[in-house]
Design an enzyme around this catalytic site. Sequence first.
Site, PDB file in Angstrom:
ATOM      1  N   HIS A 158      -8.271   9.230   0.603  1.00  0.00           N
ATOM      2  CA  HIS A 158      -8.042   7.849   0.125  1.00  0.00           C
ATOM      3  C   HIS A 158      -6.626   7.376   0.453  1.00  0.00           C
ATOM      4  O   HIS A 158      -6.054   6.579  -0.280  1.00  0.00           O
ATOM      5  CB  HIS A 158      -8.270   7.727  -1.382  1.00  0.00           C
ATOM      6  CG  HIS A 158      -9.529   8.382  -1.866  1.00  0.00           C
ATOM      7  ND1 HIS A 158     -10.743   7.734  -1.926  1.00  0.00           N
ATOM      8  CD2 HIS A 158      -9.777   9.655  -2.283  1.00  0.00           C
ATOM      9  CE1 HIS A 158     -11.663   8.565  -2.375  1.00  0.00           C
ATOM     10  NE2 HIS A 158     -11.118   9.749  -2.585  1.00  0.00           N
ATOM     11  N   SER A 279      10.776  -5.179  21.582  1.00  0.00           N
ATOM     12  CA  SER A 279      10.398  -6.524  21.148  1.00  0.00           C
ATOM     13  C   SER A 279      11.230  -7.531  21.911  1.00  0.00           C
ATOM     14  O   SER A 279      12.399  -7.275  22.210  1.00  0.00           O
ATOM     15  CB  SER A 279      10.650  -6.660  19.653  1.00  0.00           C
ATOM     16  OG  SER A 279      10.795  -8.022  19.304  1.00  0.00           O
ATOM     17  N   LYS A 285      13.552  -2.929  17.607  1.00  0.00           N
ATOM     18  CA  LYS A 285      12.166  -2.480  17.563  1.00  0.00           C
ATOM     19  C   LYS A 285      11.796  -1.477  18.663  1.00  0.00           C
ATOM     20  O   LYS A 285      12.268  -1.557  19.789  1.00  0.00           O
ATOM     21  CB  LYS A 285      11.208  -3.673  17.681  1.00  0.00           C
ATOM     22  CG  LYS A 285      11.208  -4.612  16.519  1.00  0.00           C
ATOM     23  CD  LYS A 285      10.654  -4.016  15.224  1.00  0.00           C
ATOM     24  CE  LYS A 285       9.175  -3.749  15.279  1.00  0.00           C
ATOM     25  NZ  LYS A 285       8.380  -4.971  15.262  1.00  0.00           N
ATOM     26  N   GLU A 292      -1.708   1.062  19.792  1.00  0.00           N
ATOM     27  CA  GLU A 292      -2.345  -0.163  19.297  1.00  0.00           C
ATOM     28  C   GLU A 292      -3.384  -0.689  20.281  1.00  0.00           C
ATOM     29  O   GLU A 292      -4.448  -1.161  19.888  1.00  0.00           O
ATOM     30  CB  GLU A 292      -1.287  -1.233  19.026  1.00  0.00           C
ATOM     31  CG  GLU A 292      -0.436  -0.915  17.806  1.00  0.00           C
ATOM     32  CD  GLU A 292       0.751  -1.861  17.672  1.00  0.00           C
ATOM     33  OE1 GLU A 292       0.973  -2.358  16.582  1.00  0.00           O
ATOM     34  OE2 GLU A 292       1.462  -2.096  18.665  1.00  0.00           O
TER      35      GLU A 292
END
Length: 483
Positions: A158, A279, A285, A292
């Site tokens: 969980h 970025s 970043k 992804e």
Amino acid sequence: MSKQALWSGRFDGGMDESTLRFTSSLDVDSALAFYDVMGSLAHVRMLKEQDIIPVGDADEIIRGLISIVSAMEKGEFETDDSLEDIHTNIEFRLTSMIGPVGGKLHTGRSRNDQVATDLRMYLRDIILEAVMDIDTLAMSMLKVAEEHDGTIMPGFTHMQHAQPVTLAQHMMAHVFRLSRDADRLLNALDRMDRCPLGSAALAGTTYPIDRRMTAEALGFRAPTQNSIDSVSSRDNVLETVFCASMAAIDMSSVCEELILWSSQEFGFIEMADAYTTGSSIMPQKKNPDIAELIRGRTGAVIGDLVSLMTMMKGLPLSYNRDLQEDKGPVMDSMRIVSDGADMLSKVISTMEIKKDAMLRAVGKGFINATDLADYLVTKGVPFRDAHAAVGESVRYCIDNKKELEDLTIDEFRGFSPSIEEDVYDILPVKACVERRLSYGGTSSASTDMQITEAIGMIMERDERIRQETQLIEKCWDDLLKDV
Ligand code: ARG
């Protein structure tokens, strides 16, 4: 010879250009070009052997086809958009080269059995390639496991801290998933190991063809058993794309974790610069874009499966032009899986693993609570009572901002009189991990066994791929022998 001349007898006028554009499959089936010529070579050699066409004609066709393969290998085979598919292109090229005798190649076959055969040969190659890519990925994760059977991290259920596990155990969970994905693809290969060639349009043919000969020449175990089934079924394509979907889903799950683990909140890993992106606006970043994109492209793979299943649903026997739409989705999904597996294995083998952060995380969330309950069971307490006592001790710790191992023996005894000094031996997470000796458990003895088993499975597949590849190459060599 005019281009329409391949089968223009029935028609008075030519096809409208928009019809041609609309019906063409050349953009996708060009990928089948090599297989199409191999299928033709097997077919014409059989026609010759069976005395269906004269030896001299067959030999001319064989030489013509072989020269088409060399043109393809040199990148000199250009397709013509005004011919609707790769099969027509190759036949047209042959006839332009050797004259009307080239027209004898299509004796006793149809594009319907031709395309079904080409596609199976193509699937065989891309499946073998995908299995290799998936196994490379599995190996990269297995290597991490080998190095980290002592690296302890929280195991989650969980998304909550559940029990301590080793990074090895966690990695091996993914390895076994991927291993089944690879096996599943090879199983699919077994089911498509029959050759549709010779089924002709749908009903077989009046010529005394030898389907065993063509099947063998193309590296299939046997011919397909029913001509209607052969030209109309695409379960092999659907199954392949299901296998691709399952692999994509499993890779997506790996990616999701890598994305989480590389966040500031987790800080369990840092991906190598080579496999991350920056970025355009935020200079600090370092983004896990590869992971992804693999996660994102899973949607396209599942979409390919849905599109194929929907296309097949309700199609009457036998060949329907709808079937032409099978190639795009299978090519797309298998490319996504192969490329994804390749990139992901690079991300994994170059990422930095932050053992300390993992260990720090294990210290939170009373991750050794189950072990305390198990300890009480060894002292004769029923598991349910042990569960309740430990639950109370955890609540006490939360209220008093302590971890279980910080409790004094007197505090412990307040929850259960069965607790003794030796409780401190079982509470360290290392002890929790190492005591899980059950088959498949997280102790290093157990994960070492898992690693050995998984390596054995990967090696077996490796050997199968080697044998299949050898068989296929031998087929191509034989078919390309001069007459
Ligand atoms: N381009 C077609 C396909 O990919 C080839 C088979 C055509 N057969 C036919 N009867 N029109 O399915």
